[in-house]
Scaffold this active site. Structure first.
Site, PDB file in Angstrom:
ATOM      1  CG  HIS A 130      -2.250   0.779   0.842  1.00  0.00           C
ATOM      2  ND1 HIS A 130      -2.837   0.758  -0.402  1.00  0.00           N
ATOM      3  CD2 HIS A 130      -3.034   1.591   1.603  1.00  0.00           C
ATOM      4  CE1 HIS A 130      -3.914   1.511  -0.395  1.00  0.00           C
ATOM      5  NE2 HIS A 130      -4.064   2.031   0.805  1.00  0.00           N
ATOM      6  CG  HIS A 239      -2.891   3.851   5.089  1.00  0.00           C
ATOM      7  ND1 HIS A 239      -3.932   3.171   5.686  1.00  0.00           N
ATOM      8  CD2 HIS A 239      -3.318   4.139   3.833  1.00  0.00           C
ATOM      9  CE1 HIS A 239      -4.949   3.083   4.843  1.00  0.00           C
ATOM     10  NE2 HIS A 239      -4.599   3.664   3.698  1.00  0.00           N
ATOM     11  CB  SER A 352      -2.578   7.708   9.719  1.00  0.00           C
ATOM     12  OG  SER A 352      -1.633   8.662   9.279  1.00  0.00           O
ATOM     13  CD  GLU A 541      -6.876   0.619   1.605  1.00  0.00           C
ATOM     14  OE1 GLU A 541      -6.387   1.340   2.515  1.00  0.00           O
ATOM     15  OE2 GLU A 541      -7.192   1.056   0.484  1.00  0.00           O
ATOM     16  CE1 TYR A 584      -9.329   2.612   3.866  1.00  0.00           C
ATOM     17  CE2 TYR A 584      -9.730   3.013   1.532  1.00  0.00           C
ATOM     18  CZ  TYR A 584      -8.946   3.188   2.663  1.00  0.00           C
ATOM     19  OH  TYR A 584      -7.800   3.920   2.597  1.00  0.00           O
TER      20      TYR A 584
END
EC number: 3.5.1.23
Length: 751
Positions: A130, A239, A352, A541, A584
């Site tokens: 990713h 991520h 994140s 995801e 997602y």
């Protein structure tokens, strides 16, 4: 035209040098304490970098993010585990944004042509890390290639070729060996970027967990019965967005960096291949210079050596020369491949790496909690990485944090995998799948998923990469203007609107078929088993809580099967973005909040329940030894692809210049600049190193001229000595022929 440039120099202490001092004895001990092998293991690694100029990058859906150079190269890394005379599984980890259904189809076709039914879609998993800094255009559905101006054959071919070759390499290096598993927490490599959605999950459920993101890394250590440790693969959720939406250099982001760091750490720490006195192990040069011993005391000798050379003009080169002179090239062409380390992706949907939090770029204040806006505007809200404002530094730090834990787990791994190698795979149509759910008070009800659709908050982006216009996260209403815009593409019917509720539909992708399918509907789901490790190959995801529910559901099936082999020590990991991509997967409670992740959950509020139902079916089949129905085949849309990307017509130089000429050297203090390179030198760093940046540019969009700017951010570990920068390039003539060339900078001294 080649252009060599040294700038932005700073010192950084690579963490692997410190780690190697701490763990050297442990790892040396690990090389000699080898248990009896119980599997055949093979690892492989191959380049998949692809086009480094003029191609839109995949991930942020930003039309202005076009590749113009290389931060470090991208690779496909694979392992094969087989039982002698029994089953085998393949896992491939890509330094790419995600897997592609079309890439997977073509890789499987090639493997079948070479090996028959040994490797099929059933036992091969292809997963992406990713990164949002790789070339795009390699997926087959329209919505994922709009910003790349359609299909990019060069991106696609680089992936298919590299995946096939890394699997071939792993297959040809199958040897008896053992696998060890270990787990540990990383507390500072990920934060929840949609905490308001997470908080909508039941309080009782949230109370089971200490954190609002998964902090656990699961690592496999591969030990060859003769050679000792040969690699490691790990899964951890964060991520690939340490590099921002404005970055234009190809990069594996934090996970690609961690993989590069760990492979270099193993080779440089003295516990890889042992080096002879001349600095060569099996013909592989060391990455240090011993041309002049005690260089700090021989500074003048270094200056004299450097001064004996001047920057030569560019000249023709053979195509193979650039490959042969790669730092790690000889290692990867050897019969015994180097150490392979992969940092794989997991349920990273709401995780994140920008761990300092999200702030408004105009005021410096924290963004709005519920909508991630600043004064109502989402485009002003950005997450900050630990190296803020330097995205390269943030990438390095998050990569090194994963590296540090991986090395710790690698050196302390003691639980050996034992038991069967097995797998189950099925294709499932998620567009109208019936899902049976338990009802409160007993009984059950049947609900259905929906054709794919994206909500308004999809266009708002995230704090890692905000969108534009007046979209915002947490929008469950939409607005009339953008509904009208969306209806020009395809106006959703009442059934679709009701099915997707409370998502307001912006783009009804699942029902759009012109010029071909805009979104997937048939998805692969897969379980791979190696002893007590179970890998769930998920084509999307999953958010933190969605992933927890899926893992728990599958683990419950395994442990309730009555088989002793599925005891409390069973390890279940999610491999996200695997085999294809379908955006997602949130919990139904998170879906209700309609932040970015909920708006991007394609198949409606019951998407997660559908995944859990279908994975449980595979788990039951796995434990009972039963086969499963293959399901409907996904489409192969290769012949339908459209590309609007302008190809390179030709390359040219200004009058009196040659390809490879160096137009400028800039070497600021504290380096002593001279004008030639040392004799008997060898490559010390290349474009696969984190510290070396290759930047490409041209004066205008239609110009036939281009410049290459090469920056070396000199690490503190750089050995004092004489260096120069050398560039290998290629130029296209008007008639299509390719010419290869090389050019060099002046030499300079690092002390």
């Amino acid at each position: 035209m080649g252009f060599c440039h040294l700038s932005n120099l700073y010192l950084q202490r690579p963490i692997w040098f410190l780690i190697s001092l701490v763990f050297l004895l442990l790892l040396l001990n690990g090389r000699v304490v080898l248990s009896d092998p119980n599997y055949l293991i093979g690892l492989g690694s191959y380049d998949i970098t692809g086009p480094a100029a003029d191609v839109n990058m995949m991930g942020y859906a930003n039309t202005e993010q076009v590749a113009s150079g290389v931060h470090f190269r991208l690779r496909a890394r694979s392992f094969i585990v087989a039982q002698p005379q029994g089953n085998r599984v393949v896992f491939v980890n890509l330094d790419a944004c995600m897997a592609s259904q079309l890439v997977t189809i073509k890789v499987i076709e090639r493997l079948k042509a070479r090996y028959g039914d040994l490797y099929t879609e059933k036992n091969v998993a292809i997963s992406g890390i990713h990164t949002h800094a790789g070339p795009g255009g390699y997926l087959q559905y329209v919505v994922y290639i709009v910003t790349s101006l359609g299909f990019v054959r060069q991106s696609f071919d680089a992936l298919v070729d590299g995946i096939e070759k890394c699997i071939i390499q792993a297959h040809e290096n199958l040897h008896p060996g053992s696998i060890f598993v270990n787990k540990g927490e990383i507390l500072n490599a990920g934060v929840n970027r949609s905490p308001s959605a997470y908080l909508n999950n039941p309080a009782e459920e949230r109370s089971k967990y200490k954190y609002d993101v998964d902090k656990e890394m699961t690592l496999l250590k591969f030990v060859d019965a003769e050679r000792g440790p040969v690699g490691s693969f790990n899964w951890f959720a964060t991520h690939g967005t340490s590099m921002s939406r404005t970055n234009s250099l190809i990069s594996g982001d934090n996970k690609g960096a961690a993989a590069r760091f760990m492979e270099d750490w193993f080779q440089q720490s003295g516990v890889g291949d042992l080096y002879s006195d001349d600095g060569v192990a099996d013909g592989i040069p060391r990455r240090i210079s011993n041309i002049i011993p005690d260089s700090h005391d021989n500074h003048h000798k270094l200056l004299e050596l450097a001064a004996s050379f001047q920057s030569p003009p560019g000249r023709p080169a053979k195509k193979i020369l650039s490959v042969a002179r790669r730092v790690r090239g000889a290692l990867r062409q050897a019969d015994k491949p180097g150490f392979v380390s992969a940092f794989c992706q997991s349920n990273c949907g709401d995780v994140s790496p920008n761990v300092l939090g999200a702030f408004c770029i105009d005021t410096g204040l924290p963004c709005d909690f519920n909508h991630s806006t600043c004064g109502g505007k989402n485009e002003l809200c950005y997450g900050r990485g630990p190296g803020y404002p330097d995205e390269f530094e943030s990438t390095r730090i998050i990569g090194e944090r994963q590296l540090k834990k991986a090395v710790d787990l690698f050196n302390t791994a003691s639980e050996k995998l034992n038991g069967k190698v097995d797998y189950r795979h099925s294709f499932v149509d998620f567009s109208q799948l019936e899902v049976t759910l338990p009802k409160q008070g007993g009984g059950s009800e049947v609900v259905k998923t929906c054709p794919a659709a994206m909500g308004f908050a999809f266009a708002a982006g995230t704090t890692d990469g905000p969108g534009a216009f007046d979209f915002k996260q947490g929008d469950d209403k939409g607005n009339a203007f953008w509904r009208l815009v969306g209806s020009f593409l395809k106006a959703p019917g009442k059934e679709q609107v009701d099915c997707q509720h409370p998502k307001p539909i912006l783009i009804d992708t699942g029902e759009m078929k012109i010029p071909y399918d805009w979104a997937p509907s048939i998805l692969p789901i897969q379980i791979l088993r190696v002893g007590q490790l179970v890998i769930l190959s998920a084509p999307g995801e999953f958010t933190t809580m969605a992933g927890r529910r899926l893992r728990d559901a599958v683990k419950t099936v395994l442990m309730s099967s009555g088989h002793e082999e599925y005891n409390s020590n069973v390890h279940v990991v999610i491999a996200g973005l695997t085999n294809t991509y379908s955006q997602y997967v949130t919990t139904i409670e998170e879906y209700e909040m309609q932040r970015y992740e909920g708006a991007s959950t394609l198949f409606g509020p019951h998407t997660l329940s559908a995944y859990i139902q279908e994975f449980k079916k595979l788990a039951v089949a796995l434990t009972s030894g039963r086969s499963v129905e293959p399901g409907p085949q996904p489409p192969d849309l290769l012949n339908e692809q459209i590309s609007l990307l302008t190809p390179v017509v030709m390359d040219a130089t200004p009058p009196g210049m040659h390809f490879g000429d160096c137009s400028s050297d800039k070497v600021p203090s504290p380096l002593w600049r001279s004008s030639k390179e040392r004799k008997a030198g060898f490559p010390a760093y290349d474009d696969d190193d984190f510290c070396l940046l290759f930047k490409w540019s041209r004066p205008s969009k239609l110009s036939t001229r281009s410049h290459a700017t090469i920056e070396w951010r000199i690490p503190q570990s750089a050995t004092p000595g004489v260096y120069r920068i050398r560039h290998f390039g290629a130029a296209k003539s008007l008639f299509g022929s390719i010419r290869h060339f090389t050019g060099s900078s002046s030499a300079f001294v690092v002390t």
